[in-house]
Scaffold this motif. Structure first.
Motif, PDB file in Angstrom:
ATOM      1  N   GLY A 178       0.767  -1.242   0.000  1.00 41.09           N
ATOM      2  CA  GLY A 178       0.000   0.000   0.000  1.00 41.09           C
ATOM      3  C   GLY A 178       0.797   1.289   0.000  1.00 41.09           C
ATOM      4  N   GLN A 179       2.095   1.232  -0.377  1.00 38.86           N
ATOM      5  CA  GLN A 179       2.883   2.470  -0.416  1.00 38.86           C
ATOM      6  C   GLN A 179       2.212   3.529  -1.301  1.00 38.86           C
ATOM      7  OE1 GLN A 179       6.861   1.960  -1.986  1.00 38.86           O
ATOM      8  NE2 GLN A 179       7.491   4.006  -1.338  1.00 38.86           N
ATOM      9  N   PHE A 180       1.655   3.085  -2.419  1.00 38.17           N
ATOM     10  CA  PHE A 180       0.952   4.026  -3.301  1.00 38.17           C
ATOM     11  C   PHE A 180      -0.543   3.694  -3.345  1.00 38.17           C
ATOM     12  CE2 PHE A 180       5.350   3.657  -4.882  1.00 38.17           C
ATOM     13  CZ  PHE A 180       5.765   4.966  -4.701  1.00 38.17           C
ATOM     14  N   GLY A 181      -1.059   3.237  -2.202  1.00 37.68           N
ATOM     15  CA  GLY A 181      -2.477   2.894  -2.109  1.00 37.68           C
ATOM     16  C   GLY A 181      -2.832   1.764  -3.056  1.00 37.68           C
ATOM     17  N   GLU A 182      -4.051   1.833  -3.583  1.00 35.63           N
ATOM     18  CA  GLU A 182      -4.549   0.812  -4.502  1.00 35.63           C
ATOM     19  C   GLU A 182      -3.643   0.698  -5.738  1.00 35.63           C
ATOM     20  OE1 GLU A 182      -6.710  -2.183  -5.727  1.00 35.63           O
ATOM     21  OE2 GLU A 182      -6.741  -1.306  -3.706  1.00 35.63           O
ATOM     22  N   ALA A 183      -3.020   1.820  -6.140  1.00 37.03           N
ATOM     23  CA  ALA A 183      -2.206   1.843  -7.366  1.00 37.03           C
ATOM     24  C   ALA A 183      -1.067   0.829  -7.331  1.00 37.03           C
ATOM     25  CB  ALA A 183      -1.641   3.244  -7.600  1.00 37.03           C
ATOM     26  N   SER A 184      -0.557   0.499  -6.120  1.00 36.61           N
ATOM     27  CA  SER A 184       0.559  -0.450  -6.065  1.00 36.61           C
ATOM     28  C   SER A 184       0.162  -1.800  -5.462  1.00 36.61           C
ATOM     29  CB  SER A 184       1.754   0.155  -5.315  1.00 36.61           C
ATOM     30  OG  SER A 184       1.446   0.382  -3.958  1.00 36.61           O
ATOM     31  N   SER A 185      -1.151  -2.120  -5.506  1.00 32.83           N
ATOM     32  CA  SER A 185      -1.544  -3.466  -5.071  1.00 32.83           C
ATOM     33  C   SER A 185      -1.091  -4.486  -6.116  1.00 32.83           C
ATOM     34  CB  SER A 185      -3.050  -3.550  -4.845  1.00 32.83           C
ATOM     35  OG  SER A 185      -3.709  -3.248  -6.047  1.00 32.83           O
ATOM     36  N   LYS A 186      -0.824  -3.978  -7.304  1.00 33.90           N
ATOM     37  CA  LYS A 186      -0.161  -4.788  -8.331  1.00 33.90           C
ATOM     38  C   LYS A 186       1.095  -4.026  -8.739  1.00 33.90           C
ATOM     39  CE  LYS A 186      -2.896  -6.810 -11.496  1.00 33.90           C
ATOM     40  NZ  LYS A 186      -3.817  -6.577 -12.652  1.00 33.90           N
ATOM     41  N   VAL A 187       2.211  -4.758  -8.934  1.00 33.99           N
ATOM     42  CA  VAL A 187       3.464  -4.095  -9.291  1.00 33.99           C
ATOM     43  C   VAL A 187       4.057  -4.769 -10.529  1.00 33.99           C
ATOM     44  CG1 VAL A 187       5.851  -3.639  -8.546  1.00 33.99           C
ATOM     45  CG2 VAL A 187       3.965  -3.323  -6.927  1.00 33.99           C
ATOM     46  N   VAL A 188       4.496  -3.962 -11.467  1.00 33.89           N
ATOM     47  CA  VAL A 188       5.180  -4.470 -12.654  1.00 33.89           C
ATOM     48  C   VAL A 188       6.685  -4.392 -12.388  1.00 33.89           C
ATOM     49  CG1 VAL A 188       5.738  -3.903 -15.058  1.00 33.89           C
ATOM     50  CG2 VAL A 188       3.357  -3.905 -14.305  1.00 33.89           C
ATOM     51  N   ILE A 189       7.371  -5.514 -12.606  1.00 30.64           N
ATOM     52  CA  ILE A 189       8.845  -5.525 -12.484  1.00 30.64           C
ATOM     53  C   ILE A 189       9.409  -5.612 -13.895  1.00 30.64           C
ATOM     54  CG2 ILE A 189      10.868  -6.736 -11.571  1.00 30.64           C
ATOM     55  CD1 ILE A 189       9.139  -7.811  -9.336  1.00 30.64           C
ATOM     56  N   GLU A 190      10.360  -4.716 -14.177  1.00 32.99           N
ATOM     57  CA  GLU A 190      10.838  -4.588 -15.555  1.00 32.99           C
ATOM     58  C   GLU A 190      12.336  -4.707 -15.676  1.00 32.99           C
ATOM     59  OE1 GLU A 190       8.000  -1.469 -17.833  1.00 32.99           O
ATOM     60  OE2 GLU A 190      10.098  -0.974 -17.689  1.00 32.99           O
ATOM     61  N   GLU A 191      12.752  -5.146 -16.836  1.00 25.45           N
ATOM     62  CA  GLU A 191      14.167  -5.097 -17.221  1.00 25.45           C
ATOM     63  C   GLU A 191      14.581  -3.616 -17.282  1.00 25.45           C
ATOM     64  OE1 GLU A 191      16.253  -5.756 -21.630  1.00 25.45           O
ATOM     65  OE2 GLU A 191      14.104  -5.928 -21.329  1.00 25.45           O
ATOM     66  N   TYR A 192      15.769  -3.308 -16.834  1.00 17.06           N
ATOM     67  CA  TYR A 192      16.259  -1.919 -16.873  1.00 17.06           C
ATOM     68  C   TYR A 192      16.734  -1.579 -18.287  1.00 17.06           C
ATOM     69  CZ  TYR A 192      18.952   2.255 -15.767  1.00 17.06           C
ATOM     70  OH  TYR A 192      19.439   3.543 -15.737  1.00 17.06           O
ATOM     71  N   LEU A 193      16.278  -0.462 -18.801  1.00 17.48           N
ATOM     72  CA  LEU A 193      16.715  -0.020 -20.136  1.00 17.48           C
ATOM     73  C   LEU A 193      17.747   1.080 -19.971  1.00 17.48           C
ATOM     74  CD1 LEU A 193      13.274   0.247 -21.991  1.00 17.48           C
ATOM     75  CD2 LEU A 193      14.944  -1.609 -22.126  1.00 17.48           C
ATOM     76  N   ASP A 194      18.911   0.842 -20.500  1.00 18.10           N
ATOM     77  CA  ASP A 194      20.002   1.790 -20.332  1.00 18.10           C
ATOM     78  C   ASP A 194      20.139   2.634 -21.599  1.00 18.10           C
ATOM     79  OD1 ASP A 194      22.081   3.055 -19.185  1.00 18.10           O
ATOM     80  OD2 ASP A 194      23.524   1.406 -19.391  1.00 18.10           O
ATOM     81  N   GLY A 195      19.884   3.920 -21.490  1.00 16.68           N
ATOM     82  CA  GLY A 195      19.993   4.774 -22.670  1.00 16.68           C
ATOM     83  C   GLY A 195      19.488   6.159 -22.350  1.00 16.68           C
ATOM     84  N   ILE A 196      19.404   7.006 -23.378  1.00 16.57           N
ATOM     85  CA  ILE A 196      18.935   8.374 -23.173  1.00 16.57           C
ATOM     86  C   ILE A 196      17.473   8.462 -23.595  1.00 16.57           C
ATOM     87  CG2 ILE A 196      19.914   9.141 -25.381  1.00 16.57           C
ATOM     88  CD1 ILE A 196      20.572  11.831 -23.900  1.00 16.57           C
ATOM     89  N   GLU A 197      16.698   9.226 -22.825  1.00 18.15           N
ATOM     90  CA  GLU A 197      15.251   9.271 -23.079  1.00 18.15           C
ATOM     91  C   GLU A 197      14.864  10.374 -24.052  1.00 18.15           C
ATOM     92  OE1 GLU A 197      12.703   8.956 -19.539  1.00 18.15           O
ATOM     93  OE2 GLU A 197      14.413   8.051 -18.519  1.00 18.15           O
TER      94      GLU A 197
END
Ligand code: AMP
Ligand code: GLY
Length: 422
Positions: A178-197
């Motif tokens: 619940g760190q971000f309330g309902e918004a973080s009851s599900k969490v996406v874990i992602e590969e880190y993308l290294d580059g410029i945005e």
């Protein structure tokens, strides 16, 4: 036509400034707006998410088109609300419906969409409290840094990037609890993308789209991209490394399949799409979609549009945007965001602002300001976007910094290194 813009930031002031120049415009309203928007239109003191009050106002003012600035009204279904009510369904809303808005409103939805349509993005999996142990195992298969994203909207704060595996597991637990309330009851874990945005933007009518200029923004509070994340401290357009070759990859691999994919899903997407990308060794990959324009990206993208923006937007409901002439200035635009001291943590509001009349070489887009008697006062963390044109980035930035010097309010702060990495 009579136009209503929803929102109150620098993005909305920029839209208002541009649309006020349109030959097609009769009257312009902004709800709720700020001290800048009232100089180019009429502010209406209604929240962008108070749909019932907006309906009454639209009928009273004979509004012909609504342009939605922020994501919140879209995710809450402002377009669905208007389309479902026979009194107001004749008023087109520029912005996706609730389902289309999930591109931004749910990280999991957008990742599934990208995988389905072969759009390049970081590998990922999503987890809940029930699958915490699997999530830890998945983290062990990745290399640091670890990217954890709250599935839902978390006011731009829901992404954590963590260098250490044990810390990542611990943070994941806190997020799921619940760190971000309902918004973080599900969490996406992602590969880190290294580059410029870099970010690209389109306006689509569901069938066709118009490609707006690209931009790069600077999200961290401190120089050299250090310190806490903010809404955005400045932006530059065009972005030099985003050349024709890169742009063509973005169009073919990302924009075309996104617009076609939305249509195949039966989503009648009408509005802006913001593609947040990373350039990984010359290959564009999607970090995120937003269903609106960026802020402060809008403050450099829209000033470079030479065409009548209202003419383009007015062609969206009839799916005719490809028939409207569209051109972009070759000049560079930069913006420097002036913020309240303390932002993005605690800061004070209500500081009197002075010096506007001394600025001659820049456009001033109000982000968090309010009128109080005869004075303009600060009313937010991000206060004022100082946009300038130049033959190149340095020329434009120089003007923005000269202008920022001339504006004063207690506690003012801005980054003096926008564009440093380009
Ligand atoms: P988002 O809310 O998805 O835009 O993420 C916020 C910021 O976190 C982005 O602008 C990136 O700087 C960073 N970020 C998000 N996802 C990744 C990723 N997979 N790899 C590296 N950086 C990321
Ligand atoms: N400046 C980033 C955003 O608008 O999401």
């Amino acid at each position: 036509m009579n136009v209503l813009i929803l929102g109150s930031g620098g993005r909305e002031h920029t839209f208002a400034w541009k649309i006020a120049q349109s030959k097609k415009l009769t009257k312009l309203y902004i709800a709720p707006g700020n001290a800048g928007t009232k100089e180019v239109g009429t502010n209406i003191n209604i929240s962008a998410t108070d749909f019932d009050a907006l309906k009454q106002k639209c009928l009273e003012l004979d509004i012909n088109l609504i342009i939605v600035g922020p994501e919140e009204p879209l995710v809450k279904g402002v377009r669905n609300y208007f389309e479902a009510d026979s009194d107001i369904q004749h008023i087109p809303v520029i912005g996706p419906d609730k389902v289309g808005a999930q591109l931004e409103g749910s990280k999991e939805f957008s990742k599934k969409f990208m995988i389905k349509y072969g759009i390049p993005t970081a590998a990922y999996e999503s987890f809940t409290n029930e699958t915490y142990n699997e999530a830890c195992k998945f983290l062990e298969t990745l290399e640091a840094p670890y990217v954890l994203k709250a599935d839902g909207l978390a006011a731009g704060k829901g992404v954590l990037i963590i260098n250490n595996l044990d810390e990542a597991k611990e943070s994941l637990k806190v997020m799921l609890n619940g760190q971000f309330g309902e918004a973080s009851s599900k969490v996406v874990i992602e590969e880190y993308l290294d580059g410029i945005e870099v970010s690209y933007f389109v306006i689509t009518d569901g069938d066709n789209y118009v490609l707006l200029p690209e931009a790069k923004d600077y999200k961290r509070i401190g120089v050299n991209d250090t310190g806490l994340n903010t809404g955005g401290m400045g932006a530059v357009s065009p972005v030099p490394f985003a050349d024709e070759v890169f742009k063509n990859k973005v169009i073919k691999q990302i924009i075309d399949p996104t617009v076609k994919g939305l249509k195949s899903e039966g989503i009648d997407y009408k509005g802006f799409i913001f593609f947040g990308l990373t350039n990984v060794k010359g290959e564009p990959k999607v970090i995120e979609y937003n269903v609106r324009m960026g802020d402060p990206e809008t403050e450099v993208v829209i000033p470079r549009v030479e065409s009548d923006l209202l003419e383009v937007l007015a062609a969206v409901p009839t799916k005719n945007i490809n028939k409207v002439p569209f051109s972009v200035s070759p000049l560079t635009a930069t913006t420097v965001m002036m913020v309240s001291g303390g932002y993005p943590e605690e800061y004070e509001k209500g500081k009197v602002m002075t010096g506007f009349e001394n600025v001659t070489e820049s456009l001033l887009f109000h982000a968090g300001t309010a009128q109080k008697g005869d004075s303009v006062v600060t009313s937010g963390g991000r206060v004022l976007a100082v946009t300038s044109y130049g033959a190149n980035k340095n020329e434009a930035l120089k003007k923005s910094y000269i202008s920022a010097e001339k504006i004063n309010f207690e506690g003012k702060y801005y980054r003096n290194d926008i564009g440093f990495d380009l």
